[in-house]
Design an enzyme around this catalytic site. Structure first.
Site, short mmCIF file in Angstrom:
data_model
loop_
_atom_site.label_atom_id
_atom_site.label_comp_id
_atom_site.label_asym_id
_atom_site.label_seq_id
_atom_site.Cartn_x
_atom_site.Cartn_y
_atom_site.Cartn_z
N TRP A 1 0.82 -1.22 0.00
CA TRP A 1 0.00 0.00 0.00
C TRP A 1 0.84 1.26 0.00
CZ3 TRP A 1 1.76 2.48 4.17
CH2 TRP A 1 2.22 1.70 5.24
N ASN A 2 2.16 1.15 0.27
CA ASN A 2 2.91 2.40 0.48
C ASN A 2 3.25 3.15 -0.80
OD1 ASN A 2 4.85 0.48 -0.17
ND2 ASN A 2 6.32 1.16 1.36
N LYS B 1 -2.18 -8.57 -7.35
CA LYS B 1 -3.01 -8.51 -6.14
C LYS B 1 -2.55 -7.30 -5.32
CE LYS B 1 -4.85 -9.46 -2.06
NZ LYS B 1 -4.47 -8.15 -1.47
N PRO B 2 -3.29 -6.18 -5.42
CA PRO B 2 -2.90 -5.00 -4.63
C PRO B 2 -3.31 -5.16 -3.16
CG PRO B 2 -4.90 -4.55 -5.88
CD PRO B 2 -4.49 -5.97 -6.23
N ALA B 3 -2.70 -4.36 -2.31
CA ALA B 3 -3.09 -4.36 -0.89
C ALA B 3 -4.55 -3.94 -0.76
CB ALA B 3 -2.19 -3.39 -0.13
N GLY C 1 6.76 -6.46 0.58
CA GLY C 1 6.03 -6.37 1.85
C GLY C 1 6.94 -6.78 3.00
N SER C 2 6.33 -7.30 4.05
CA SER C 2 7.10 -7.58 5.27
C SER C 2 7.93 -8.86 5.11
CB SER C 2 6.16 -7.73 6.46
OG SER C 2 5.47 -8.95 6.36
N GLU D 1 11.03 -8.28 -2.11
CA GLU D 1 11.55 -6.99 -1.65
C GLU D 1 10.91 -6.76 -0.30
OE1 GLU D 1 11.55 -3.45 -0.61
OE2 GLU D 1 10.56 -2.81 -2.48
N LEU D 2 11.71 -6.99 0.75
CA LEU D 2 11.13 -7.09 2.10
C LEU D 2 11.55 -5.91 2.98
CD1 LEU D 2 11.67 -10.94 2.42
CD2 LEU D 2 9.68 -9.71 1.52
N CYS E 1 10.26 1.11 2.71
CA CYS E 1 11.27 0.09 3.06
C CYS E 1 12.67 0.69 3.05
CB CYS E 1 11.23 -1.06 2.08
SG CYS E 1 9.66 -1.89 2.07
N GLU F 1 11.68 -2.07 11.89
CA GLU F 1 11.33 -0.93 11.04
C GLU F 1 10.32 -0.05 11.76
OE1 GLU F 1 9.91 -2.94 7.43
OE2 GLU F 1 11.11 -1.48 6.35
C1 SIN Z 1 9.45 0.54 -0.85
O1 SIN Z 1 9.25 1.22 0.14
O2 SIN Z 1 9.17 -0.65 -0.84
C2 SIN Z 1 10.05 1.07 -2.12
C3 SIN Z 1 10.31 2.50 -2.14
C4 SIN Z 1 11.07 2.96 -3.37
O3 SIN Z 1 10.97 2.36 -4.44
O4 SIN Z 1 11.77 3.95 -3.25
#
Ligand code: SIN
Length: 478
Positions: free
Chosen positions: A148-149, A172-174, A226-227, A248-249, A282, A381
């Protein structure tokens, strides 16, 4: 095109059904009611992606690239509407929402180019009667699960790479932010992306939908942002079928300021690295590690800059919007309370309440000093607008502190000294390093982590290669 898409998008059709509410994190108002996909919907999307794969992979790369380029251009042409939608469902400030639409479109433009460049190899053979050919084939239909971010950008960098390589996608979006993804599907249909190539399954049953996607042998790759906990579970579920996985965690980025740094530049970089998307990234700087000699100067200048940041509704010209939900604000408050109970000092701001409700999701920036490894925010985090500063005795201590984490997504270092820059570039145990740079994210570079931050790379030519598999052909020519 102004209609808000609320239905799932499967095989080129808008699919209705039971609905769930998408709410604005600023005030909990309902933005839309969106299709809550059933298992049958997910199966239909997988079947559509598998059918479309046959013809999509057969298209020349440049033809696939044309459609990706058009999608990116349509997003830019529709930037204001898409950004406003993102402000509503995600809460981020408008200027950041606009930046996100542009960031997303840059991935589509980049991968449009890469679609023309999925080169193979001809390897000189030791046998004069043979040729050794190596080609790159698309891995197959892919499941992409996005957070979602950054709802547009995280989809664009998966979708762009997958489609460029010749794969088809079930996205599949959040559950918090499906509307941007559906808007992208709408634009994809408008530019002529064929039915079944880009499907979107929306819903609240994240675990069940993910499991259904993974259970299908038709899906040959999973890409997830995600996490770390969820990523580990998904990778485990992919193992029996030997699906390709990109993860990508979580991150726990160190932001190191050495004694010789340009302190003003470090403060400027810190504001971006920390407060982009209200700290919900992240790659957000999680632990500020500052060499003793500049600790006071850096802290006081950062506090002065942070004091100017404004907080409020994303479309009201502010710098900081609400956190995504009550769980997020509760977690941030808990981490701040834990640090204060263990001796941290509140150098700026007030401890957030962590109470439920939209008013408590608007967390004004907090600066904490006197951080120690005993505090939970040293390990976890924060995902919120909290600066946590720890002093380092010298360069070696700063590097050791920076690497004192199980995560390894990105590390930042500020120093003018070329030798120190090189030592940190080599010494930081992360997939990405920012040297005098608080924002490393760009379509041309390989984004991704090591250790518990995952594996696989997104962006750059490596991003497309992650959606391909090598085929070696031995050809007898004599
Ligand atoms: C992320 O927060 O997962 C990615 C952020 C970015 O691409 O800069």
């Amino acid at each position: 095109m102004t209609d808000l898409a609320r239905d799932a998008y499967i095989d080129g059709r808008w699919v209705t059904g039971a609905r769930f509410e998408v709410r604005d994190p600023f005030d909990d108002s309902v933005i839309a009611e969106v299709t809550d996909c059933t298992d049958a919907d997910v199966d239909a999307a997988i079947a559509a992606a598998a059918r479309a794969f046959v013809t999509w992979r057969a298209q020349p790369g440049p033809a696939r690239g044309v459609l990706l380029r058009k999608l990116g251009e349509r997003m830019l042409a529709d930037e204001e509407r898409l950004a406003r939608l993102c402000v509503r469902e995600n809460g981020k400030p408008m200027k950041e929402a606009v930046a996100e639409v542009r960031y997303a479109a840059s991935f589509l433009a980049w991968f449009a180019g890469e679609a023309e460049r999925t080169y193979g190899e001809i390897i000189p053979a030791s046998d004069a009667t043979k040729r050794i050919l190596v080609t790159r084939e698309p891995v197959g239909p892919c499941a992409v699960i996005t957070p979602w971010n950054f709802p547009y950008a995280m989809l664009a960098r998966k979708l762009g790479a997958a489609l460029a390589a010749g794969c088809t996608v079930v996205a599949k979006p959040a559950a918090q932010t499906p509307l941007g993804t559906l808007a992208m599907a709408q634009l994809g249909a408008a530019v002529g992306i064929p039915a079944g190539v880009f499907n979107v399954v929306t819903g609240t049953r994240a675990g069940a939908i993910g499991a259904r996607l993974i259970a299908s042998s038709a899906i040959r790759k999973l890409s997830f942002t995600g996490s770390t906990g969820v990523g580990r579970d998904l990778a485990t579920a992919c193992a029996p079928d030997l699906k390709r996985v990109s993860l990508e965690l979580g991150g726990n980025a160190p932001f190191v300021v050495l004694a010789d740094a340009d302190v003003d530049a470090a403060v400027e970089g810190a504001l971006v690295a920390k407060f982009r998307n209200t700290g919900q990234s992240c790659v957000a700087a999680n632990r500020f590690i500052v060499e003793q000699a500049v600790a006071e100067a850096f802290t006081s200048k950062l506090v002065a800059a942070v004091a100017k940041l404004t907080t409020g509704r994303g479309d009201s010209g502010v710098d900081i919007g609400p956190l995504i939900d009550d769980k997020a604000s509760h977690k941030v408050a808990k981490l701040v309370a834990d640090a204060l109970s263990k001796g941290a000092t509140l150098a700026h701001g007030t401890a957030p309440s962590g109470q439920p409700g939209p008013a408590h999701r608007l967390v004004a920036p907090v600066v904490l000093t006197g951080i120690t490894p005993a505090m939970a925010l040293w390990r976890e985090e924060i995902f919120g607008p909290v600066v946590a500063i720890r002093v380092a005795a010298d360069e070696a201590d700063a590097l050791a502190q920076a690497n004192d984490t199980e995560y390894g997504l990105v590390g930042y270092v500020y120093t003018r000294d070329a030798a120190r820059q090189a030592r940190f570039a080599d010494g930081l145990q992360t997939g990405m390093v920012g040297i005098n740079d608080g924002l490393v994210s760009t379509a041309q570079a390989p984004f991704g982590g090591i250790k518990q931050s995952g594996y696989g790379r997104e962006g750059s030519h490596h991003g497309v290669e992650d959606y391909t598999q090598l085929k070696y052909v031995a050809q007898k020519v004599g």
